[in-house]
Design an enzyme around this catalytic site. Structure first.
Site, PDB file in Angstrom:
ATOM      1  N   ASN A 290     -24.417   8.614 -19.946  1.00  0.00           N
ATOM      2  CA  ASN A 290     -25.397   9.407 -20.685  1.00  0.00           C
ATOM      3  C   ASN A 290     -26.833   9.141 -20.244  1.00  0.00           C
ATOM      4  O   ASN A 290     -27.678  10.036 -20.304  1.00  0.00           O
ATOM      5  CB  ASN A 290     -25.229   9.091 -22.183  1.00  0.00           C
TER       6      ASN A 290
ATOM      7  N   TYR B  36     -34.400  17.841 -11.528  1.00  0.00           N
ATOM      8  CA  TYR B  36     -33.423  17.589 -12.605  1.00  0.00           C
ATOM      9  C   TYR B  36     -32.201  18.507 -12.457  1.00  0.00           C
ATOM     10  O   TYR B  36     -31.058  18.072 -12.615  1.00  0.00           O
ATOM     11  CB  TYR B  36     -34.141  17.813 -13.934  1.00  0.00           C
ATOM     12  N   SER B  37     -32.459  19.791 -12.121  1.00  0.00           N
ATOM     13  CA  SER B  37     -31.340  20.729 -11.927  1.00  0.00           C
ATOM     14  C   SER B  37     -30.460  20.258 -10.779  1.00  0.00           C
ATOM     15  O   SER B  37     -29.226  20.344 -10.843  1.00  0.00           O
ATOM     16  CB  SER B  37     -31.850  22.142 -11.632  1.00  0.00           C
ATOM     17  N   ALA B  38     -31.085  19.765  -9.703  1.00  0.00           N
ATOM     18  CA  ALA B  38     -30.319  19.282  -8.545  1.00  0.00           C
ATOM     19  C   ALA B  38     -29.440  18.102  -8.949  1.00  0.00           C
ATOM     20  O   ALA B  38     -28.243  18.051  -8.633  1.00  0.00           O
ATOM     21  CB  ALA B  38     -31.272  18.854  -7.429  1.00  0.00           C
TER      22      ALA B  38
ATOM     23  N   ASP C 169     -30.945  -1.332 -15.026  1.00  0.00           N
ATOM     24  CA  ASP C 169     -31.498  -0.058 -14.566  1.00  0.00           C
ATOM     25  C   ASP C 169     -30.408   0.654 -13.759  1.00  0.00           C
ATOM     26  O   ASP C 169     -29.973   0.135 -12.727  1.00  0.00           O
ATOM     27  CB  ASP C 169     -32.734  -0.360 -13.693  1.00  0.00           C
TER      28      ASP C 169
ATOM     29  N   ILE D 212     -31.636  19.722 -26.945  1.00  0.00           N
ATOM     30  CA  ILE D 212     -31.217  18.830 -28.029  1.00  0.00           C
ATOM     31  C   ILE D 212     -32.444  18.040 -28.494  1.00  0.00           C
ATOM     32  O   ILE D 212     -33.210  17.534 -27.669  1.00  0.00           O
ATOM     33  CB  ILE D 212     -30.111  17.849 -27.547  1.00  0.00           C
TER      34      ILE D 212
ATOM     35  N   GLY E 250     -27.438   4.307 -21.880  1.00  0.00           N
ATOM     36  CA  GLY E 250     -28.592   4.934 -22.541  1.00  0.00           C
ATOM     37  C   GLY E 250     -28.374   5.114 -24.024  1.00  0.00           C
ATOM     38  O   GLY E 250     -28.719   6.157 -24.593  1.00  0.00           O
TER      39      GLY E 250
ATOM     40  N   ARG F  70     -32.302   0.224 -20.700  1.00  0.00           N
ATOM     41  CA  ARG F  70     -33.048  -0.289 -19.549  1.00  0.00           C
ATOM     42  C   ARG F  70     -34.211  -1.147 -20.055  1.00  0.00           C
ATOM     43  O   ARG F  70     -34.266  -2.338 -19.816  1.00  0.00           O
ATOM     44  CB  ARG F  70     -33.564   0.870 -18.694  1.00  0.00           C
TER      45      ARG F  70
ATOM     46  N   ARG G 198     -31.322   5.075 -27.729  1.00  0.00           N
ATOM     47  CA  ARG G 198     -31.949   6.157 -28.517  1.00  0.00           C
ATOM     48  C   ARG G 198     -31.322   7.507 -28.145  1.00  0.00           C
ATOM     49  O   ARG G 198     -30.455   7.581 -27.264  1.00  0.00           O
ATOM     50  CB  ARG G 198     -33.460   6.180 -28.280  1.00  0.00           C
TER      51      ARG G 198
END
Ligand code: NDP
Length: 257
Positions: free
Chosen positions: A103, A169-171, A76, A202, A25, A50, A28
């Site tokens: 990342n 996302y937390s999982a 991917d 960020i 990743g 990707r 960017r």
């Protein structure tokens, strides 16, 4: 921080080899900042994207203007066979990596009742399955280098404390912490360290939709972090100075937690 010559070069007989680091990743955002920083310090950077090949090429062009070099891989990370194929080919054609920065990631936020199956699946398959898909083809070649190595994964403050609208996302980000710690134990005897960096908010495209006024109230330093600040931490974790740091989660969040 000054990095010694030996810090980024390894010796094989009389040959001096540049250490290569894959940054997933890196077209960017945080990944790009990490790639630029590592290239500046003399690492051979293996860029990755990707979709955004053009942005990755721009990152590589920036690296070349400062005398560095690298190459770009495109796959991917949620696609297991594609990831394995591209990574195996790259390692065979070049060399096993000294370091890998996992990342690449994405968020698909919604309150839990509104979270669709696709929101759940995309986030888990990319962020969490991506850990396996990227690292599994890479780890044994790294071990066979018989030299110290570095694996750094990107979690999030959301994986540490749980965040509203980010159950998926937390999982995934909490899962990355467990996976990184377990892998750290397995690879310690090979002198390959595995650490997890957990950023707060960020300034990148990923957080463009965030209600800034509300978010800043939760940040004692009262500002968003910069991708370059995360890159500084990752660069330190890649260095020889960080050889005794492994199995850790290091937060960079302006004091949020
Ligand atoms: P960006 O959205 O700015 O960039 C995401 C990068 O990941 C891009 O290079 C993108 O490639 C790549 N990517 C996304 N999905 C895939 C996929 N399926 N396969 C391959 N590559 C993919 O994100 P950030 O720079 O903000 O975030 C980087 C990491 O840091 C992520 O893991 C994120 O979860 C984490 N993080 C970010 C925070 C923030 O506040 N920004 C906070 C905490 C953690 P392409 O350009 O080709 O689409």
């Amino acid at each position: 921080m000054a990095i010694s010559h030996d810090d980024f070069h390894s010796r094989t007989g009389s040959q001096v080899m540049t250490k290569s680091v894959l940054v997933t990743g890196s077209s960017r955002g945080i990944g790009k900042a990490i790639a630029l920083r590592l290239a500046k310090e003399g690492y051979q950077v293996v860029l990755h994207c990707r979709n955004n090949q053009e942005a990755a090429e721009q990152t590589l062009a920036e690296i070349r203007t400062t005398g560095g070099d690298g190459r770009i891989l495109r796959f991917d990370i949620s696609d297991r066979s594609q990831s394995a194929q591209v990574l195996q080919q790259d390692i065979e054609a070049n060399e096993a990596y000294y370091g890998v920065i996992c990342n690449a990631g994405l968020a698909r936020d919604a309150a839990f009742p509104a979270l669709t199956e696709a929101d759940w699946d995309d986030v888990i398959h990319t962020n969490l399955d991506g850990f396996y898909n990227v690292l599994h083809p890479i780890v044994m070649p790294m071990v066979r280098r018989r030299s110290p190595g570095r694996i750094i994964t990107l979690s999030s403050v959301s994986g540490l404390m749980g965040n509203r609208g980010q159950v998926n996302y937390s999982a995934a980000k909490a899962g990355i912490i467990g996976a990184s710690k377990a892998l750290a134990v397995e690879l310690a005897k090979r002198k390959i360290t595995v650490n997890c960096v957990a950023p707060g908010l960020i300034e990148t495209e990923m957080v463009e939709q965030v209600q800034l006024d509300e978010a800043l109230k939760m940040i004692p330093l009262r500002r968003m972090g910069k991708a370059e600040e995360v890159a500084g931490l990752v660069s330190y974790l890649c260095s020889d100075d960080a050889a005794y740091i492994t199995r850790q989660v290091i937060s960079i969040n302006g004091g949020m937690l």
